[in-house]
Motif scaffolding. Structure first.
Motif, short mmCIF file in Angstrom:
data_model
loop_
_atom_site.label_atom_id
_atom_site.label_comp_id
_atom_site.label_asym_id
_atom_site.label_seq_id
_atom_site.Cartn_x
_atom_site.Cartn_y
_atom_site.Cartn_z
N LEU A 61 -38.92 68.56 12.20
CA LEU A 61 -39.18 68.30 10.79
C LEU A 61 -37.92 67.73 10.14
N VAL A 62 -38.08 66.63 9.43
CA VAL A 62 -36.96 65.97 8.76
C VAL A 62 -37.06 66.26 7.26
N TRP A 63 -36.01 66.89 6.73
CA TRP A 63 -35.95 67.25 5.31
C TRP A 63 -34.94 66.35 4.60
N MET A 64 -35.11 66.22 3.30
CA MET A 64 -34.19 65.40 2.50
C MET A 64 -33.52 66.24 1.42
N ASP A 65 -32.28 65.92 1.11
CA ASP A 65 -31.60 66.43 -0.07
C ASP A 65 -31.91 65.45 -1.20
N GLN A 66 -32.98 65.70 -1.92
CA GLN A 66 -33.52 64.74 -2.89
C GLN A 66 -32.75 64.80 -4.21
N ILE A 67 -32.39 63.63 -4.73
CA ILE A 67 -31.57 63.58 -5.94
C ILE A 67 -32.11 62.59 -6.98
N HIS A 68 -33.35 62.15 -6.87
CA HIS A 68 -33.95 61.18 -7.80
C HIS A 68 -33.23 59.83 -7.72
N SER A 69 -32.98 59.38 -6.51
CA SER A 69 -32.31 58.11 -6.29
C SER A 69 -33.30 57.07 -5.76
N ARG A 70 -32.78 55.91 -5.36
CA ARG A 70 -33.61 54.94 -4.63
C ARG A 70 -33.04 54.71 -3.22
N THR A 71 -32.41 55.75 -2.70
CA THR A 71 -31.84 55.68 -1.35
C THR A 71 -32.91 55.97 -0.30
N VAL A 72 -32.98 55.10 0.70
CA VAL A 72 -33.93 55.23 1.81
C VAL A 72 -33.13 55.31 3.10
N GLN A 73 -33.51 56.23 3.98
CA GLN A 73 -32.89 56.29 5.30
C GLN A 73 -33.95 56.14 6.38
N VAL A 74 -33.58 55.43 7.44
CA VAL A 74 -34.42 55.30 8.63
C VAL A 74 -33.87 56.25 9.68
N VAL A 75 -34.73 57.10 10.24
CA VAL A 75 -34.28 58.04 11.27
C VAL A 75 -34.94 57.68 12.60
N THR A 76 -34.19 57.88 13.66
CA THR A 76 -34.68 57.53 15.00
C THR A 76 -34.90 58.76 15.87
N GLY A 77 -34.74 59.94 15.27
CA GLY A 77 -34.95 61.18 16.00
C GLY A 77 -34.65 62.35 15.10
N PRO A 78 -34.70 63.58 15.62
CA PRO A 78 -34.43 64.77 14.81
C PRO A 78 -33.04 64.73 14.19
N VAL A 79 -32.91 65.35 13.02
CA VAL A 79 -31.62 65.48 12.36
C VAL A 79 -31.34 66.95 12.12
N GLU A 80 -30.09 67.36 12.28
CA GLU A 80 -29.77 68.79 12.20
C GLU A 80 -29.77 69.31 10.77
N GLU A 81 -29.39 68.48 9.80
CA GLU A 81 -29.31 68.90 8.41
C GLU A 81 -30.19 67.99 7.55
#
Length: 244
Positions: A61-81
């Motif tokens: 499961l990939v979670w985000m630290d959401q801050i009301h931005s327009r930042t997009v990230q592309v992930v290619t596998g699991p992330v620890e944080e």
């Protein structure tokens, strides 16, 4: 849930409610937000249950630290944080669940099944106003999606019936996100961010836009920050399931 016979996976979508977790009031009970003051152990237990219920391990499961931005990230596998300062995440990876947390803001789930590209978006008033939706569509296209093949799902959010704002704020948001200005049931200036995002998606060429009709401010089975803060967070989740 969408099933494509020609595809080796099924795109699945899940929206949680308040029920079924271990959090104590005022976060009762299935709070999945780790930033709202809830007991971290309770949040961890709830997150583990979410992973278990959708048939994945917690690390998928990939979670985000959401801050009301327009930042997009592309992930290619699991992330620890959780992804730092991010409000949209895109992947082409199978069996990797993308999670967006909300309690009035608009959760937007996107998928191009033909290309095998999915996204989860936190489209609150601020993020939608400054363009998070066009940004995530660009990111999806950059990894192989076609706008004409993308389907969208808008999850539970505050509706214009109760989302009261100053008239100046309504005018400003409407200028940047046409279709969002409305009146509340009381006749006061209001915003319907889902309506604005829907119009933006259709204008971008996305013809398939589904919507969960529930209003977080009116439906007490859901969390609403505007109705009662502090409170928990709902999760809207999308993943490409290869388990069939």
């Amino acid at each position: 849930m969408t099933d494509s016979p020609a595809s080796p996976f099924r795109v699945r979508r899940v929206v949680t409610s308040r029920a079924g977790g271990v959090s104590e009031p005022p976060y009762d009970t299935f709070n999945l937000g780790d930033h709202v003051g809830d007991d971290p152990a309770a949040v961890a237990s709830n997150r583990a249950r979410l992973a278990r219920e959708i048939g994945l391990t917690p690390d998928r499961l990939v979670w985000m630290d959401q801050i009301h931005s327009r930042t997009v990230q592309v992930v290619t596998g699991p992330v620890e944080e959780p992804l730092d300062a991010t409000d949209a995440v895109v992947t082409t990876q199978r069996d990797l669940a993308l999670v967006v947390l909300t309690a009035d803001c608009v959760p937007l789930l996107l998928s191009d099944e033909r290309a095998g590209v999915i996204a989860a978006v936190h489209a609150g008033r601020v993020g939608a106003r400054i363009g998070i939706v066009p940004r995530v569509l660009e990111a999806m296209v950059s990894v192989g999606a076609s706008v004409g093949d993308i389907g969208a799902f808008l999850g539970p959010a505050a509706s214009g019936d109760y989302y009261e704002v100053p008239a100046s704020m309504r005018a400003d948001v409407e200028k940047h996100l046409p279709g969002s200005a409305t009146k509340t049931k009381k006749g006061t200036p209001g915003l319907d961010i889902r309506a604005g995002v829907r119009q933006q998606l259709l204008a971008a060429g996305i013809s398939g836009v589904a919507q969960d009709p529930r209003d977080t401010m009116a439906d007490r089975t859901l969390y609403s920050h505007r109705r009662a803060a502090p409170t928990g967070r709902l999760a809207s989740v999308i993943w490409m399931d290869t388990s069939r």
